[in-house]
Design an enzyme around this catalytic site. Structure first.
Site, PDB file in Angstrom:
ATOM      1  N   GLU A  82       0.799  -1.212  -0.123  1.00 18.81           N
ATOM      2  CA  GLU A  82      -0.136  -0.114  -0.051  1.00 18.81           C
ATOM      3  C   GLU A  82       0.931   1.323   0.014  1.00 18.81           C
ATOM      4  O   GLU A  82       1.927   1.244   0.399  1.00 18.81           O
ATOM      5  CB  GLU A  82      -0.843  -0.008   1.323  1.00 18.81           C
TER       6      GLU A  82
ATOM      7  N   LYS B   4       2.239   4.491   1.431  1.00 21.93           N
ATOM      8  CA  LYS B   4       2.366   5.041   2.867  1.00 21.93           C
ATOM      9  C   LYS B   4       1.845   6.586   2.795  1.00 21.93           C
ATOM     10  O   LYS B   4       2.754   7.120   2.260  1.00 21.93           O
ATOM     11  CB  LYS B   4       3.767   4.829   3.251  1.00 21.93           C
TER      12      LYS B   4
ATOM     13  N   ASP C 133       1.578  10.444   3.695  1.00 22.45           N
ATOM     14  CA  ASP C 133       2.045  11.332   4.774  1.00 22.45           C
ATOM     15  C   ASP C 133       1.280  11.885   5.502  1.00 22.45           C
ATOM     16  O   ASP C 133       1.131  13.259   5.064  1.00 22.45           O
ATOM     17  CB  ASP C 133       3.258  11.883   4.041  1.00 22.45           C
TER      18      ASP C 133
ATOM     19  N   TYR D 174      -6.914   1.975   6.289  1.00 24.42           N
ATOM     20  CA  TYR D 174      -5.891   0.835   5.987  1.00 24.42           C
ATOM     21  C   TYR D 174      -6.161  -0.429   7.109  1.00 24.42           C
ATOM     22  O   TYR D 174      -5.435  -1.237   6.852  1.00 24.42           O
ATOM     23  CB  TYR D 174      -4.567   1.394   5.861  1.00 24.42           C
TER      24      TYR D 174
ATOM     25  N   LYS E 271      10.961   3.068   3.065  1.00 29.32           N
ATOM     26  CA  LYS E 271      10.815   4.522   2.969  1.00 29.32           C
ATOM     27  C   LYS E 271      11.761   4.969   1.886  1.00 29.32           C
ATOM     28  O   LYS E 271      12.641   4.718   1.608  1.00 29.32           O
ATOM     29  CB  LYS E 271      11.623   5.091   4.344  1.00 29.32           C
TER      30      LYS E 271
ATOM     31  N   CYS F  35      28.430  44.391  10.497  1.00 31.43           N
ATOM     32  CA  CYS F  35      27.081  43.928  10.569  1.00 31.43           C
ATOM     33  C   CYS F  35      26.391  44.571   9.445  1.00 31.43           C
ATOM     34  O   CYS F  35      26.255  45.741   9.034  1.00 31.43           O
ATOM     35  CB  CYS F  35      26.437  44.394  11.936  1.00 31.43           C
TER      36      CYS F  35
ATOM     37  N   CYS G 227      23.739  47.273  11.171  1.00 37.20           N
ATOM     38  CA  CYS G 227      24.122  48.692  12.105  1.00 37.20           C
ATOM     39  C   CYS G 227      25.384  48.999  11.544  1.00 37.20           C
ATOM     40  O   CYS G 227      26.174  49.941  11.989  1.00 37.20           O
ATOM     41  CB  CYS G 227      24.208  48.334  13.568  1.00 37.20           C
TER      42      CYS G 227
ATOM     43  N   CYS H 128      27.580  40.058  15.773  1.00 39.07           N
ATOM     44  CA  CYS H 128      27.617  41.388  15.775  1.00 39.07           C
ATOM     45  C   CYS H 128      27.509  41.928  17.406  1.00 39.07           C
ATOM     46  O   CYS H 128      26.423  41.270  17.959  1.00 39.07           O
ATOM     47  CB  CYS H 128      26.339  42.203  15.094  1.00 39.07           C
TER      48      CYS H 128
ATOM     49  N   CYS I  31      22.147  47.507  18.090  1.00 35.97           N
ATOM     50  CA  CYS I  31      21.929  47.229  16.688  1.00 35.97           C
ATOM     51  C   CYS I  31      20.541  46.698  16.626  1.00 35.97           C
ATOM     52  O   CYS I  31      19.767  46.002  17.366  1.00 35.97           O
ATOM     53  CB  CYS I  31      22.688  45.700  16.441  1.00 35.97           C
TER      54      CYS I  31
HETATM   55  S1  IVH Z   1      -0.167   0.164   8.521  1.00 33.96           S
HETATM   56  C1  IVH Z   1       0.104  -1.665  12.919  1.00 33.96           C
HETATM   57  N1  IVH Z   1      -0.836   1.473   6.289  1.00 33.96           N
HETATM   58  O1  IVH Z   1       2.737   5.047   8.754  1.00 33.96           O
HETATM   59  C2  IVH Z   1       0.506  -1.099  11.622  1.00 33.96           C
HETATM   60  N2  IVH Z   1       0.107   2.693   8.101  1.00 33.96           N
HETATM   61  O2  IVH Z   1       5.303   4.733   9.861  1.00 33.96           O
HETATM   62  C3  IVH Z   1      -0.239  -0.016  11.145  1.00 33.96           C
HETATM   63  N3  IVH Z   1       0.749   4.980   7.291  1.00 33.96           N
HETATM   64  O3  IVH Z   1       1.497   4.792  12.174  1.00 33.96           O
HETATM   65  C4  IVH Z   1      -0.108   0.840  10.093  1.00 33.96           C
HETATM   66  N4  IVH Z   1      -0.088   4.805   5.345  1.00 33.96           N
HETATM   67  O4  IVH Z   1       0.226   6.295  10.676  1.00 33.96           O
HETATM   68  C5  IVH Z   1      -0.303   1.512   7.491  1.00 33.96           C
HETATM   69  N5  IVH Z   1      -1.137   2.398   4.050  1.00 33.96           N
HETATM   70  C6  IVH Z   1      -0.667   2.353   5.295  1.00 33.96           C
HETATM   71  C7  IVH Z   1      -0.242   3.572   5.965  1.00 33.96           C
HETATM   72  C8  IVH Z   1       0.289   3.870   7.195  1.00 33.96           C
HETATM   73  C9  IVH Z   1       0.633   5.548   6.300  1.00 33.96           C
HETATM   74  C10 IVH Z   1       1.276   5.444   8.728  1.00 33.96           C
HETATM   75  C11 IVH Z   1       0.691   5.154  10.027  1.00 33.96           C
HETATM   76  C12 IVH Z   1       1.837   4.552  10.727  1.00 33.96           C
HETATM   77  C13 IVH Z   1       2.970   5.069  10.237  1.00 33.96           C
HETATM   78  C14 IVH Z   1       4.202   4.120  10.455  1.00 33.96           C
END
Ligand code: IVH
Length: 667
Positions: free
Chosen positions: A113, A115, A117, A227, A315, A409, A412, A427, A432
Site C-alpha cells: 500500500e 504510505k 504522509d 488501512y 521509506k 554587521c 548597523c 555583531c 543594533c
Molecule cells: S499500517 C500496525 N498502512 O505510517 C501497523 N500505516 O510509520 C499500522 N501509514 O503509524 C500501520 N500509510 O500512520 C499502515 N497504508 C498504510 C499507511 C500507514 C501511512 C502511517 C501510519 C503509521 C505510520 C508508521
C-alpha cells in the site's frame, strides 16, 4: 410530527449520504455541487422545523457546536503501533525470510500500500455509528478529536446497513491527510492574512485535526484513507486484501493503488515504481507499506512492543530538487549571530515553494564548497527545513563568485566578531536594530509573554519608527501610535493593545525567558523564577549565588551576571515594574527530585512515547534533557536507528537505556 414527514427526512438523509459517498469517496459525483447544497439545505430546514428527530449521524451534524476548551486524552484499547522501516531491497528480503520461516502453510503473498504522509487516526463505531475519533498520540493514549473528524466528508458517520446489524465495536484505522491543492490554498490564505505558514501538508493536517473549533476544521478539506479494521479488538477475516475490499463496501475510502504481490520481486518493483511516480499523486506519500496478506500469518508473527512483525515501511529517499543559488544574504539574529542564507531560484519541493535555505555559518559554506551562482541540490525531508545538500560543481558557471563573511554587521555597520575556535560570527553592538527587533519579537512570542497579533512586520515598524527601543516600551504604546502603523486599523490596534495588557499577568518565569538572556531557555527560566521568587532578587543575585543552584552551570551564571551588569538592561527591568507586570512567583518545590541534576539525552526515533512527554517526566523529577552528549550526561535513551550518539555514549561509558527501561525508571 407526521410519520410521513419522518419518512421523507430519512429518505433525504439517505440520498445525501449517497451523494457524499459518490463525491468524497469515489470521486465520481452524479449531481452538481449546487444541487447537493440544495439537498443539504432542504434537510437543514426540515430538521429545524422538527429538531426532535436530529441524530448525531445526520449529514447536517458534521459541523458541531461551540469551540472546545481543550482535547481530552483517550486510551487506545489496542495500542496503535508504528512500523519498522526498510530502506533497501536487503531490508525487504529479510522481512520475506522472517515471514516464510515462521509461516506454516499460511503465506499468501504481500499487500503493498502507499504510505500516506499524514497522521494516523482511529475511528470507533458502536452499533454502526461513529462515536469517537482519536489521534494516535504516543500509541497508547491519543486525543479525542471526534467533532473535527466528523467534518471530514469521506468519513461515513454510520456504516452501511449490512454491518450495522451486528451490534459490535468496530475500530477503523487510517491516515488523515491534506491533499496538495488544499495545502497550497490554505498556505496562500494564511500568507494573505499574515499568519505563519505550515511547513508541509502533514503539519497542516496535524494542526488542523487538533484545532479546537470544528468550524475552522470543516474549511480545511482534510481527507482520510483507511488501512485497517478491528472488530472487538481483533483483526477479522482471512486476508488483508479481503478486508480492504470489505472496508470499501462499508463506505470507506481505501486508497485504490494497493496491490497483492506474490513475490518480493514484485514488491520491489511496486516500491520502485511509486518512488518515481509519487509526484503524480494529488497527496503526499513517503513510502510503501508492505504487509503479510494472510491474517493467520499476521497473528502468528505478532508484534514487538513497537512494531508489528508482519509489516514494514519501505521509506523513499527524501525529495531533492535542483536549483541555483542567486545570492547569499547575511541575517542577524537575536544574539547577534550572523547567519548566511542562500537566496534560491524558487522551486517547488514537497508541496511548498522554496526560495531560501539557511547555510548556518561560514564553515558550512566551505564544507559544501559553495559559490554564488552554483547549481545545488536541496532536500526537504519530513519536518526538516530545506537544506543545501550538495553543490553540482560540474554545472558551475564561469562567473560564480566566492562568498565572504562580512567584516561589519549588515544592519548597523559596526564591526563583527568571531571568537577563536567559534564558528559563529556575531555583531556585538548592543544597540543594533536587528537585535532589538528579534529581542522584542522573542519577548512577545508564544512561549514568553504571548502577545498575539504582534508579528514580525509590526515589530519592525515599531522599531523603525522609534516607538519601541526595548521590550518594556511595548507597555507604554498609545492607541493612536499603533493605529498609524501600516496595515493596522483602529480595531486591530485596539486588540493588540488589549493583548499587550493581558500579557502583564503571564508570570515571572515567562518574563525571565522573554528577556532573552543567552543560555536561559524555558526550563532554566522556570528554575530561576522558582528559586528567586522575584525579578528583583534574581537580577541582584551575585554570580556565586547563581552558580550555587544545582542546574545552573558557570556559563549560564556568567551570562546572567553579564546581562544585568548592563545599565540598559537594568532600565528595562524598572520599566517593566513601572508598567505593572507581575514579576513575582510563589516558590514551590518543582518535584520529588528523584533525578535531581541528572542529565538525559535522547537519540534515535522514539516510538513508545514522545520526546515532549519524556522531557516533562524528567523535568518533573528534577532532571534535565540535553541535545548533545558530554561527560555531564548521565543517561542516554535509545530509540530506533540510533547513530553516532549511541556510539559516543558507549565510548564515554554512559548508561544506555532502551525505551522500556526508561519507562520502568519512571514508573
Ligand atoms: S499500517 C500496525 N498502512 O505510517 C501497523 N500505516 O510509520 C499500522 N501509514 O503509524 C500501520 N500509510 O500512520 C499502515 N497504508 C498504510 C499507511 C500507514 C501511512 C502511517 C501510519 C503509521 C505510520 C508508521
Amino acid at each position: 410530527m407526521k410519520s410521513e414527514s419522518i419518512q421523507q427526512i430519512m429518505e433525504l438523509r439517505k440520498k445525501i449520504r449517497y451523494h457524499e459517498h459518490r463525491y468524497y469517496v469515489l470521486d465520481d459525483p452524479e449531481i452538481s455541487d449546487s444541487k447537493f447544497d440544495q439537498l443539504l439545505n432542504q434537510l437543514k430546514m426540515s430538521e429545524a422545523a422538527n429538531p426532535e428527530i436530529i441524530t448525531p449521524e445526520s449529514p447536517t451534524q458534521r459541523v458541531g457546536g461551540s469551540p472546545l476548551k481543550g482535547l481530552n486524552s483517550i486510551e487506545h484499547t489496542v495500542p496503535m503501533l508504528s512500523l519498522d522501516n526498510a530502506y533497501s531491497a536487503e531490508d525487504l528480503l529479510s522481512l520475506e525470510k522472517r515471514m516464510k520461516e515462521q509461516a506454516r502453510d499460511e503465506f499468501d503473498g504481500f499487500v503493498c500500500e502507499l504510505k500516506i504522509d499524514g497522521l494516523s487516526l482511529a475511528l470507533i463505531f458502536e452499533n454502526g455509528k461513529l462515536v469517537r475519533g482519536v489521534t494516535r498520540g504516543d500509541g497508547f493514549t491519543g486525543e479525542d478529536v471526534t467533532s473535527n473528524v466528523k467534518t471530514i466528508r469521506s468519513i461515513p458517520l454510520d456504516l452501511n446497513d449490512s454491518v450495522r446489524q451486528n451490534p459490535i465495536r468496530v475500530e477503523i484505522r487510517g491516515e488523515v491527510f491534506l491533499p496538495l491543492e488544499s495545502f497550497k490554498a490554505l498556505n496562500k490564505e494564511r500568507e494573505l492574512n499574515g499568519d505563519s505558514l505550515f511547513a508541509n501538508p502533514r503539519n497542516a493536517a496535524a494542526g488542523s485535526l487538533r484545532t479546537l473549533d470544528s468550524k475552522v476544521v470543516s474549511k480545511r478539506k482534510l481527507d482520510f484513507f483507511v488501512y485497517q479494521i478491528l472488530v472487538d479488538g481483533e483483526i477479522p477475516g482471512d486476508h488483508h486484501a479481503g478486508n480492504l475490499n470489505w472496508l470499501n463496501k462499508m463506505g470507506f475510502k481505501v486508497n485504490s493503488h494497493w496491490k497483492l504481490c506474490r513475490s518480493m520481486i514484485e514488491v520491489s518493483e511496486y516500491c520502485q515504481n511509486w518512488e518515481h511516480m509519487r509526484d503524480q499523486l494529488s497527496y503526499e506519500i513517503d513510502g510503501v507499506v508492505v504487509k503479510a496478506n494472510s491474517i493467520q500469518l499476521q497473528k502468528r508473527l505478532g508484534e514487538t512492543s513497537k512494531f508489528p512483525r508482519w509489516a514494514i515501511a519501505y521509506k523513499f529517499q527524501s525529495k531533492k530538487v535542483k536549483t541555483v543559488v542567486r545570492d547569499i544574504q547575511v541575517q542577524v539574529g537575536r544574539t547577534g549571530a550572523l547567519t548566511p542564507v542562500a537566496l534560491l531560484e524558487p522551486v517547488e519541493l514537497a508541496g511548498s515553494i522554496i526560495s531560501r535555505s539557511t547555510l548556518h555559518n561560514e564553515q558550512e559554506i566551505n564544507r559544501l564548497g559553495l559559490k554564488i551562482g552554483d547549481t545545488v541540490l536541496i532536500e526537504k525531508g519530513g519536518d526538516v527545513i530545506p537544506k543545501v545538500v550538495r553543490v553540482l560543481k560540474d554545472q558551475r558557471p564561469k562567473l560564480a563568485q566566492d562568498f565572504q563573511m562580512p567584516q561589519e554587521c549588515p544592519i548597523c555597520k559596526q564591526s563583527v566578531h568571531c571568537s577563536e575556535g567559534e564558528v559563529i560570527t556575531r555583531c556585538i553592538n548592543m544597540a543594533c536594530v536587528a537585535k532589538t527587533k528579534h529581542a522584542i519579537f522573542h519577548f512577545s512570542s508564544r512561549k514568553a509573554l504571548r502577545i498575539e497579533g504582534l508579528g514580525e512586520a509590526v515589530v519592525s515598524q515599531l522599531v523603525d519608527k522609534g516607538l519601541v527601543r526595548d521590550p518594556a516600551d511595548l507597555y507604554f504604546l498609545q492607541l493612536t501610535e499603533l493605529s498609524e502603523l501600516e496595515r493596522m486599523g483602529h480595531k486591530s490596534a485596539f486588540n493588540l493593545l488589549s493583548q499587550i495588557e493581558m500579557s502583564k499577568t503571564r508570570g515571572l518565569s515567562k518574563v525571565i525567558f522573554g528577556l532573552g538572556i543567552r543560555h536561559v531557555g524555558e526550563r532554566t527560566a522556570k528554575i530561576l523564577a522558582n528559586h528567586f521568587g522575584s525579578l528583583r532578587s534574581f537580577s541582584e543575585a551575585p554570580r556565586e549565588n547563581l552558580e550555587a543552584i544545582v542546574e545552573i552551570g558557570p556559563i549560564v551564571a556568567e551570562s546572567i551576571s553579564y546581562f544585568f551588569s548592563l545599565s540598559s538592561n537594568k532600565q528595562i527591568l524598572s520599566k517593566l515594574s513601572q508598567a505593572g507586570l507581575i514579576l513575582t512567583e510563589k516558590k514551590s518545590k518543582i518535584s520529588d527530585n528523584k533525578f535531581d541534576g541528572q542529565q538525559f539525552v535522547f537519540t534515535g526515533k522514539l516510538s513508545l512515547f514522545t520526546r515532549e512527554k519524556a522531557t516533562n517526566l524528567i523535568e518533573k523529577q528534577g532532571g534535565r534533557v540535553s541535545n548533545s552528549i558530554s561527560t555531564r550526561t548521565n543517561f542516554v535513551v535509545v530509540g530506533d536507528q540510533a547513530g553516532g550518539k549511541l556510539e559516543k555514549a558507549r565510548n564515554l561509558g554512559i548508561a544506555v537505556l532502551s525505551q522500556s527501561e526508561f519507562q520502568k525508571l519512571f514508573d
